[in-house]
Design a protein around this motif. Structure first.
Motif, PDB file in Angstrom:
ATOM      1  N   ARG A 122       0.831  -1.223   0.000  1.00  0.00           N
ATOM      2  CA  ARG A 122       0.000   0.000   0.000  1.00  0.00           C
ATOM      3  C   ARG A 122       0.854   1.257   0.000  1.00  0.00           C
ATOM      4  O   ARG A 122       0.598   2.187  -0.786  1.00  0.00           O
ATOM      5  N   ILE A 123       1.881   1.337   0.871  1.00  0.00           N
ATOM      6  CA  ILE A 123       2.682   2.565   0.917  1.00  0.00           C
ATOM      7  C   ILE A 123       3.486   2.718  -0.370  1.00  0.00           C
ATOM      8  O   ILE A 123       3.678   3.831  -0.872  1.00  0.00           O
ATOM      9  N   THR A 124       3.934   1.618  -0.955  1.00  0.00           N
ATOM     10  CA  THR A 124       4.673   1.677  -2.212  1.00  0.00           C
ATOM     11  C   THR A 124       3.774   2.191  -3.338  1.00  0.00           C
ATOM     12  O   THR A 124       4.195   3.024  -4.160  1.00  0.00           O
ATOM     13  N   GLU A 125       2.528   1.698  -3.390  1.00  0.00           N
ATOM     14  CA  GLU A 125       1.593   2.169  -4.410  1.00  0.00           C
ATOM     15  C   GLU A 125       1.333   3.662  -4.276  1.00  0.00           C
ATOM     16  O   GLU A 125       1.315   4.391  -5.283  1.00  0.00           O
ATOM     17  N   ARG A 126       1.131   4.143  -3.045  1.00  0.00           N
ATOM     18  CA  ARG A 126       0.847   5.572  -2.858  1.00  0.00           C
ATOM     19  C   ARG A 126       2.027   6.428  -3.314  1.00  0.00           C
ATOM     20  O   ARG A 126       1.854   7.460  -3.959  1.00  0.00           O
ATOM     21  N   LEU A 127       3.234   6.001  -2.971  1.00  0.00           N
ATOM     22  CA  LEU A 127       4.412   6.766  -3.386  1.00  0.00           C
ATOM     23  C   LEU A 127       4.567   6.763  -4.904  1.00  0.00           C
ATOM     24  O   LEU A 127       4.865   7.797  -5.510  1.00  0.00           O
TER      25      LEU A 127
END
Length: 665
Positions: A122-127
């Motif tokens: 999730r955090i990778t997708e947002r970045l």
């Protein structure tokens, strides 16, 4: 990037925003071209589950772009926030002894945790969605130093995933039992549910089980990297993705970097000097050569090293004046496309506040800062070197999985250290001024006149066939003791040792005869200088090989100690005892007569002479680690890039200095 990279880890979240303006001004003064950001910032980017704060990172990346500084943008998945562990304590790893680690450090991750994988995605997708096309973005930096400080986890989730991995690898329980040799000590399995992680046992656990668990751990961790990489490739196409390796640190050898090197778009490495009394510049050269080899010979990038002392060894000396530039440019000589540090501004708090930085606590009125500015100018002056490749003379076989097997318990001598052998053989090659590529045992070795095998305890049949074919085709092979002993399951090859290497070496080993602490043996040769060995001897029986040195005393007195076997168009040498780097040099000198390699005895000691070449030309790097001026003979004239001087016939390099000659064709 169109030029060599220069900069370091930048952690602006540790500082108020008014400091950022000063930072970028000083970065420009120092010649910084790229910084790594966001690596440890998950808790600032996602302060609560599902609530994101990207404003500060927006402002930071815009500021960097405004000042012409590129970003190596991290996915912060090496340190999940405290709120994540509060919700998912099972994501904290468990030691082999059954102790669950706590939160408060870094890298405390069970890589089999489904909750961790989902949160990291999730955090990778947002970045990626937000910054995938930002003009400052040069590189994606996934996680940080995988496997440090924890790689393997021994929790129930890991054990269950290990069973799935074993089913895929071995297929049936019968195959598993055969591969693991479970008939020994009555360990035979009749149900997959009974197979566990190799947790702490009363005595030695099954070595084949431990070896498979090391493979499972490496593949599991690598799978988490590729999951993030694939997200970034999908949402940020065209931007290369990497993660920083630590290829040559013996404390960080749980990753099989041959496999990892195939998964990154750019190989990057972190390297720190181990100040244990050895010549640190030799270990640095080995690390750089190994990293380049993991990259398949392609240019790579030094993503972290230190401007001066580190903070995590028992004693952390400062680097001497000029050493930082020598260290940095030695990496460039051996293929790096620049030099970056940990970190830009020295931290005031936390575990690494005494780790040196580009901008130290002492500020700009300091030796370190002045050297940082000077190195930035040197890196800029070497821009035309970018994209060229380092030229190697010889190869050294290197295999992480063999090391995993070698380090398991109950060997003929626990004092035998495969990594120590690799270090010593490399040092002997370094002192003969030979530039080294490292290679997998099954790799194509035909380009190398000399191949050295420091310690290859685990040798597959395919590797054995490969080495025989190499010698038969005209190569010179030089093998150290306790090699060729077991297969990929840590099972001794059928017949006498050295199993997979028996034919190519033309000998068998009747018995291992390790020495006691302090014991020495003398090696005599009819036309060779006497040598002294320690730690290990073997009762060698020639089967076509001829003795070059013979044991004069010790448990193998009268038997061959160093042999030479003519096979096809080439030769295979075997060294059955432990020799120091200087005495290994004598063996190398004898073996080199079979190779046609140039004799560089006239080159000064502790002076590196390394060549990079490409379509734009060839560049000779000369790095003087000694305290005296070095005069290096030149094959062709050229222009020295750091001083602008022209050199003909020889190149003079002051003590502790570096010179880079653009050779004239």
């Amino acid at each position: 990037m169109a030029r060599l990279a220069y900069g370091g880890d930048y952690n602006p979240e540790q500082w108020p925003e008014e400091v950022w303006q000063e930072d970028v001004r000083l970065m420009r003064e120092a010649g910084v071209t790229m910084v790594s950001v966001g690596i440890f910032a998950w808790s600032k980017l996602e302060p609560e589950p599902g609530r994101y704060d990207f404003g500060w990172l927006d402002r930071l990346l815009d500021l960097l772009h405004e000042h012409g500084i590129r970003a190596d943008l991290g996915t912060p998945t090496v340190v999940p926030p405290a709120w994540f562990y509060a919700a998912h304590p099972e994501a904290l790893p468990v030691s082999r002894e059954g102790v669950r680690y706590g939160f408060g450090s870094r890298g405390a991750i069970c890589h089999s945790s489904a909750a961790y994988r989902a949160a990291a995605a999730r955090i990778t997708e947002r970045l990626a969605e937000r910054y995938g096309r930002h003009p400052a973005l040069a590189l994606w930096h996934v996680h940080n130093e995988y496997g440090v400080p924890v790689g393997a986890c021994y929790c129930e989730a890991s054990a269950e995933e290990f069973r799935d991995w074993l089913r895929a690898r071995h297929g049936t329980l019968d195959a598993l039992n055969a591969a693991w040799g479970t008939a020994f000590w009555g360990q035979t399995y009749g149900d997959w549910a009974h197979v566990d992680a190799p947790r702490l046992t009363p005595t030695v656990a099954n070595p084949a089980q431990q070896l498979d668990y090391a493979r499972f751990t490496d593949e599991t961790v690598r799978g988490n990297f590729t999951a993030e990489r694939d997200i970034l490739h999908r949402l940020s196409p065209g931007v290369p993705v990497t993660t920083n390796f630590m290829t040559a640190l013996s404390q960080c050898d749980s990753m099989d970097y041959w496999a990892w090197g195939r998964e990154v778009d750019l190989v990057t490495n972190d390297h720190y000097l181990i100040t244990d009394g050895r010549r640190t510049h030799v270990n640095l050269a080995m690390a750089a050569d190994l990293t380049r080899s993991v990259a398949g010979g392609a240019p790579w990038l030094l993503l972290e090293h230190s401007t001066s002392g580190v903070n995590w060894q028992r004693r952390n000396p400062a680097k001497a004046p000029g050493q930082m530039a020598r260290n940095s440019l030695a990496h460039v000589a051996r293929g790096s496309e620049g030099a970056l540090f940990f970190q830009w501004r020295q931290s005031r708090y936390g575990a690494e506040k005494f780790h040196s930085a580009m901008l130290p606590h002492a500020g700009t009125d300091s030796r370190v800062w002045r050297e940082v500015v000077g190195l930035g100018a040197d890196i800029a002056a070497l821009a035309e070197v970018a994209g060229t490749r380092t030229v190697a003379d010889a190869a050294v076989l290197w295999d992480w999985q063999s090391w995993w097997a070698q380090k398991l318990e109950w060997r003929p001598s626990q004092d035998h250290d495969a990594r120590e052998r690799a270090d010593s053989w490399y040092e002997a090659l370094f002192d003969r001024h030979l530039t080294v590529d490292f290679a997998r045992p099954e790799a194509d070795l035909s380009a190398y006149p000399l191949v050295v095998v420091p310690a290859l305890y685990l040798t597959t049949e395919a590797a054995g066939r490969n080495l025989r074919a190499y010698v038969e085709a005209g190569g010179t092979l030089l093998v150290s003791y306790f090699s060729g002993v077991v297969d990929e399951h840590d099972t001794v090859h059928p017949g006498p040792v050295p199993g997979a290497l028996r034919d190519v070496l033309g000998l068998t080993v009747e018995e291992f005869a390790p020495l006691l602490d302090g014991e020495r043996v003398r090696l005599d040769g009819p036309e060779a200088p006497a040598l002294t060995g320690d730690l290990w001897t073997e009762v060698v029986v020639p089967r076509g090989a001829e003795p070059v040195w013979t044991y004069a005393d010790g448990p193998a007195a009268g038997r061959p100690a160093v042999t030479r076997h003519a096979l096809g168009a080439g030769t295979a040498w075997y060294v059955s005892t432990r020799l120091g780097p200087a005495e290994l040099g004598a063996v190398l000198a004898a073996a080199a007569q079979d190779t046609g390699l140039p004799d560089r005895a006239e080159l000064p000691h502790d002076v590196e002479v390394v060549r990079r070449a490409g379509e734009q030309g060839a560049y000779l790097f000369v790095i003087n680690h000694s305290g005296a001026e070095a005069k290096v003979p030149l094959d062709v004239p050229g222009t020295e890039l750091l001083t602008g001087e022209r050199a003909i016939g020889r190149l003079s390099v002051p003590p502790g200095a570096v010179r880079v000659l653009r050779e004239e064709s």
